[in-house]
Design an enzyme around this catalytic site. Structure first.
Site, PDB file in Angstrom:
ATOM      1  N   PHE A   1      -4.199   2.423  15.009  1.00 54.21           N
ATOM      2  CA  PHE A   1      -4.722   3.173  14.134  1.00 54.21           C
ATOM      3  C   PHE A   1      -5.787   2.773  13.416  1.00 54.21           C
ATOM      4  O   PHE A   1      -5.975   1.472  13.191  1.00 54.21           O
ATOM      5  CB  PHE A   1      -3.623   3.943  13.084  1.00 54.21           C
TER       6      PHE A   1
ATOM      7  N   LYS B   1     -10.495  -5.103  18.835  1.00 55.03           N
ATOM      8  CA  LYS B   1      -8.872  -5.331  18.966  1.00 55.03           C
ATOM      9  C   LYS B   1      -8.563  -4.940  20.560  1.00 55.03           C
ATOM     10  O   LYS B   1      -7.497  -5.215  20.661  1.00 55.03           O
ATOM     11  CB  LYS B   1      -8.143  -4.496  17.889  1.00 55.03           C
TER      12      LYS B   1
ATOM     13  N   LYS C   1     -13.245  -1.198  15.654  1.00 55.32           N
ATOM     14  CA  LYS C   1     -12.013  -1.627  15.787  1.00 55.32           C
ATOM     15  C   LYS C   1     -11.288  -1.704  17.092  1.00 55.32           C
ATOM     16  O   LYS C   1     -10.892  -2.558  17.689  1.00 55.32           O
ATOM     17  CB  LYS C   1     -11.000  -0.887  14.893  1.00 55.32           C
TER      18      LYS C   1
ATOM     19  N   ASN D   1       0.968  -1.305  -0.029  1.00 53.35           N
ATOM     20  CA  ASN D   1       0.027   0.007  -0.168  1.00 53.35           C
ATOM     21  C   ASN D   1       0.897   1.398   0.142  1.00 53.35           C
ATOM     22  O   ASN D   1       2.200   0.968  -0.126  1.00 53.35           O
ATOM     23  CB  ASN D   1      -0.895  -0.048   1.207  1.00 53.35           C
TER      24      ASN D   1
ATOM     25  N   LYS E   1       9.566 -15.595 -12.117  1.00 58.13           N
ATOM     26  CA  LYS E   1       8.538 -14.459 -12.349  1.00 58.13           C
ATOM     27  C   LYS E   1       7.296 -15.073 -13.297  1.00 58.13           C
ATOM     28  O   LYS E   1       7.671 -16.070 -13.959  1.00 58.13           O
ATOM     29  CB  LYS E   1       9.126 -13.627 -13.283  1.00 58.13           C
TER      30      LYS E   1
END
Ligand code: PMT
Length: 403
Positions: free
Chosen positions: A321, A339, A335, A208, A287
């Site tokens: 976060f 969590k 969350k 990301n 690959k």
């Protein structure tokens, strides 16, 4: 955070004196007010006029010049200063301070000051190695002066070794640390930052856009405030911050292992990393060759590191976060509960100035009672400071560990 701070910069006579010009410009750019004292020898290397032009203020060179407000410059400068920085600091000034000699404006100001003092030595490597210089440096440290290590590299005398003036960003960071409260000095903070990469074949991976800036800002701010900091970082392009331990990882599973290995020694865990939730089920050794058919990839779940440590956190403060693109508060609160964390820092990627890559963020801090503190756009370093303030309140207040 140097905005509004008063810095007295002492310049002594070494070839690195010319770098004091850049240091002054940087301090002013950071919002500090700078008053400069130059020794007679410093004025042989760089002119007071240059420093006056850059600092926008008169340069102090003489002992006996009355100022408008106070009778004696050494007293007025010591009172003005939030911090005094000597850069470059020669063997001579280090020796004079260590011996309690006050025979010019700079050494007298130092003696009259009860403010934090930072010494940035710069000299020939053999001079730096000299046992008297080393003894003097140790004596200064023992008496509470902050003394930076000189940088390694090419020296003006055509040799190479220790003795270069520390780089300007490092001096700025040392001043920031000097001026920060040391309210986290009994904490051991474990921070994760950056993305993870989940390899598919030797040239491809899933990742990301996390740059690591948010996590690195937390590491820098934690260190400034005196904490022992372990940074677990995914692959990013940022220079590593000067913290106690850095562990570089690539995949979510490597990050998982690194967090678990270091979890027991931590009193605070902050998970700013953007961990890949899925990885390719299969790693292709060669690959993958393309053909005309569509290609389907099978993905499998990565461990949820935060949820796992949330189960066994004990008295630790655990902060997660939440990176959202919609329903910021509802998703973040979900969350926080699932969590089992103490605080969740929610950021919405669709807010202007928030999220990946940017130097700023727009965060909402949600606590265990689901109370949300919505904050305006600010730099990631400012956001880091506020997150640490809230953690500190949790620790010392009605929270988890009474001090
Ligand atoms: O790095 P920057 O470019 O500065 O960008 C900052 C940031 C946007 C990456 C950062 O502010 C941020 O939001 N980090 C968390 C990103 C994220 O993974 O959010 P999440 O909502 O998917 O995960 C929630 C929490 O669980 C996070 O603390 C995450 O670290 C943790 N997690 C997620 C998945 C997983 N497998 N394990 C985890 O521990």
């Amino acid at each position: 955070m140097l905005k509004g701070k008063n810095i007295v910069l002492g310049i002594t006579g070494g070839i690195a004196a010319y770098k004091a010009a850049e240091l002054t410009r940087t301090l002013i750019k950071e919002g500090a007010q700078v008053k400069i004292i130059m020794t007679k020898s410093a004025a042989e290397f760089i002119t007071p006029l240059t420093m006056q032009t850059l600092s926008g203020d008169m340069v102090y060179t003489e002992m006996f010049v009355p100022t408008a407000k106070y009778d004696m410059a050494h007293i007025s400068l010591a009172e003005f200063a939030d911090a005094i920085v000597i850069a470059p600091a020669t063997a001579n000034i280090i020796g004079k301070i260590a011996a309690g000699i006050a025979d010019d404006l700079l050494s007298t100001t130092i003696m009259a000051a009860d403010k934090p003092i930072l010494i940035c030595p710069a000299m020939n490597d053999k001079m730096l190695d000299n046992p008297f210089v080393q003894e003097n440096i140790n004596k200064l440290k023992k008496h509470g002066y902050a003394v930076m290590d000189s940088a390694f590299g090419e020296l003006a005398c055509k040799t190479s070794g220790a003795g270069r003036l520390p780089d300007i960003p490092d001096i700025i960071e040392a001043i920031e640390a000097l001026l920060s409260p040391k309210d986290l000095s009994s904490e051991k903070i474990l921070i994760t930052a950056g993305p993870t990469e989940e390899p598919l074949d030797p040239v491809r991976f899933i990742t990301n856009s996390s740059s690591g800036k948010m996590g690195y800002a937390l590491a820098v701010a934690s260190k400034r405030r005196g904490a022992k900091v372990t940074l677990i970082t995914g692959p990013v392009k940022l220079p590593l911050p000067a913290v106690d331990k850095v562990i570089k990882v690539r995949t979510a599973r490597e990050m998982h292992k690194a967090v678990l290995d270091n979890f027991s020694g931590a009193t605070i865990v902050i998970k700013a990393a953007a961990v890949a939730d899925y990885r390719p089920s299969q790693f292709f050794k060669e690959k993958i060759k393309k053909d005309n058919k569509p290609l389907s990839l099978k993905l499998e779940r990565n461990p949820d590191i935060l949820a796992e440590i949330g189960k066994t956190k004990g008295t630790r403060v655990v902060v997660g976060f939440a990176m959202e693109t919609q329903n910021l508060l509802a998703n973040a609160r979900e969350k926080l509960i699932r969590k089992n964390v103490d605080l969740i820092i929610a950021n919405n990627l669709s807010d202007e100035g928030a999220g990946f890559q940017k130097d700023t963020n727009v965060i909402t801090i949600i606590d265990a009672k689901s109370k949300a503190e919505v904050l305006p756009k600010m730099t990631k370093l400012e956001a880091a400071e506020i997150i640490l303030d809230r953690i500190q309140t949790l620790i010392t207040g009605k929270g988890k560990r009474k001090k």
